[in-house]
Design a protein around this motif. Structure first.
Motif, PDB file in Angstrom:
ATOM      1  N   PRO A  72      37.939  47.617  47.019  1.00 22.17           N
ATOM      2  CA  PRO A  72      36.908  46.601  47.285  1.00 22.17           C
ATOM      3  C   PRO A  72      36.612  46.492  48.774  1.00 22.17           C
ATOM      4  O   PRO A  72      37.506  46.681  49.615  1.00 22.17           O
ATOM      5  CB  PRO A  72      37.541  45.304  46.752  1.00 22.17           C
ATOM      6  N   GLU A 263      36.110  48.644  39.270  1.00 22.31           N
ATOM      7  CA  GLU A 263      36.252  47.381  38.541  1.00 22.31           C
ATOM      8  C   GLU A 263      37.680  47.204  38.052  1.00 22.31           C
ATOM      9  O   GLU A 263      38.200  46.084  37.998  1.00 22.31           O
ATOM     10  CB  GLU A 263      35.273  47.345  37.366  1.00 22.31           C
ATOM     11  N   ARG A 266      39.690  45.999  41.005  1.00 23.77           N
ATOM     12  CA  ARG A 266      39.315  44.620  41.326  1.00 23.77           C
ATOM     13  C   ARG A 266      39.913  43.623  40.322  1.00 23.77           C
ATOM     14  O   ARG A 266      40.478  42.587  40.711  1.00 23.77           O
ATOM     15  CB  ARG A 266      37.793  44.500  41.351  1.00 23.77           C
TER      16      ARG A 266
END
Length: 420
Positions: A72, A263, A266
């Motif tokens: 991220p 994703e 994250r």
């Protein structure tokens, strides 16, 4: 920024950032253990980094460079050379802290995580920083030029052929990795700045080993080998040539899978604080380290963090034996004392015996069983690799002899891009 990574170099005393295409992480064939270890550290950078051992041409550097785009973006103080986090006063160096105390308006910006490569021919000044002579003469006061450790703060510090790095540079990296701070003393000038980074090193054991104190500083270790099946070797070569012929088109094929991994990282970071380690897991954990005869308690800490990160990647709320076993296989091999004749393979063999014995003793003592593993008819989380998710769709490996771990199921691709 999904298809490129910022690479930082230094020339003539000036840092430069430039963009280059990197082979996608998800397009790497095989090497599940390597990819799993890197993703675990991506979820929890406090694990402490990865040492990747292996023969030449086994995607070691490729995997490391492909990791940064999956992380991220971070928020930084806009004009700070140390990438200070404006929301975390503990990581802000003195200059940023003084500006905040003075009530200055601090510019915020978001940027990708940096991958900083430390070349073997680097000097101490290039690594730690130096006095900028020209600016010092112009301004009449000492001006500090930050080094690679400053650039690596809140990022990844990558050292290729880490076993060949000069000892005085090893000492600098060790000190920063242990304390999270780079201390610079130059000609009466003293400065400290944050230097918290994910340390990743690659090496070929044929070229020599690491100093013991540097070896222990790497939290996890992975030994990689080249693929031996003709089908797999052909697929690797075809995929690599396709990337070299048209990097942009190749990367675009893997955009969806790269986004899935972003994703995944994250969401795993959000889940990580909620992961539970039950008492029986703690008992197994310390038992592994004790039986392996490792020194100190770093291996215990690393196993707990790594197992939690693997559980988070799997979307689980607690650590089970299968995650702990894989964490032990990452954390213990390079910490087990061996003779000079031993190889990583023989040490791994000893480790597997230790893990199996400790589990057997635990089973007999507390009668602990794993319903999920019993139902599947598996032992220790190891299964035949039946889905071949790392292989091209148009072939299978005869006999399904390769083994892989259920723990690494988060690496599976739902739909592979066609390479035809």
């Amino acid at each position: 920024m999904s298809t490129i990574t910022l690479l930082l170099t230094q020339k003539a005393g000036m840092h430069r950032l430039f963009c280059m295409h990197y082979y996608p992480f998800s397009a790497i064939l095989g090497q599940k253990r390597l990819k799993a270890a890197l993703l675990a550290c991506a979820v929890d950078p406090s694990i402490g980094g990865v040492l990747i051992r292996g023969e030449k041409g086994t995607a070691k550097t490729t995997a490391v460079r492909a990791l940064a785009p999956l992380l991220p973006e971070i928020e930084v103080v806009g004009d700070c050379p140390y990438s200070c986090d404006p929301a975390d006063g503990d990581t802000i160096h003195e200059s940023c802290a003084a500006r905040i105390r003075a009530g200055e308006e601090i510019e915020h910006s978001r940027r990708p995580v940096r991958l900083v490569e430390l070349p073997l021919n680097a000097t101490e000044d290039r690594l730690a920083g130096t006095i900028h002579i020209e600016k010092t003469l112009q301004r009449g006061e000492r001006s500090f030029e930050p080094g690679l450790l400053a650039a690596a703060n809140r990022g990844i510090l990558y050292i290729d052929e880490v076993n060949l790095l000069e000892d005085h540079l090893v000492d600098l990296v060790l000190d920063a990795a242990a304390s999270g701070v780079c201390r610079v003393a130059r000609e009466g000038f003293n400065l400290e700045h944050p230097a918290r980074f994910l340390l990743v090193g690659t090496m070929n054991p044929e070229e020599g080993e690491l100093r013991p104190q540097f070896l222990d500083r790497f939290a996890l270790s992975v030994t990689v080998h080249g693929e031996n099946t003709p089908e797999m070797r052909k697929a690797i070569v075809r995929r690599r040539i396709a990337f070299e012929n048209d990097p942009k088109a190749f990367i675009k094929l893997w955009d969806d899978e790269e986004q899935r991994l972003r994703e995944l990282v994250r969401s795993a970071r959000k889940l990580l604080p909620l992961i539970e380690l039950r008492e029986e897991i703690w008992d197994l954990l310390v038992g592994f380290s004790s039986k392996a005869g490792v020194q100190g308690h770093r291996s215990d800490i690393v196993m707990a963090k790594c197992a939690s990160a693997l559980a988070a990647l799997r979307g689980k709320s607690s650590v089970d034996r299968e995650e702990l076993l894989e964490a032990a296989r990452f954390a213990l091999p390079h910490r087990i004392a061996g003779t000079i004749e031993e190889t990583p393979e023989t040490i791994n063999g000893r480790l597997e015996t230790i893990l199996a014995e400790e589990q057997e003793e635990k089973d007999q003592k507390e009668k602990i069983e794993s319903p999920s593993l019993r139902k599947a008819g598996l032992e220790y989380g190891m299964v035949p690799e039946e889905d071949f998710f790392d292989y091209p769709e148009d072939f299978q490996v005869p006999g399904a002899a390769a083994a892989g771990s259920l723990v690494f199921d988060f690496l599976e691709k739902k739909k592979r891009p066609s390479m035809k």
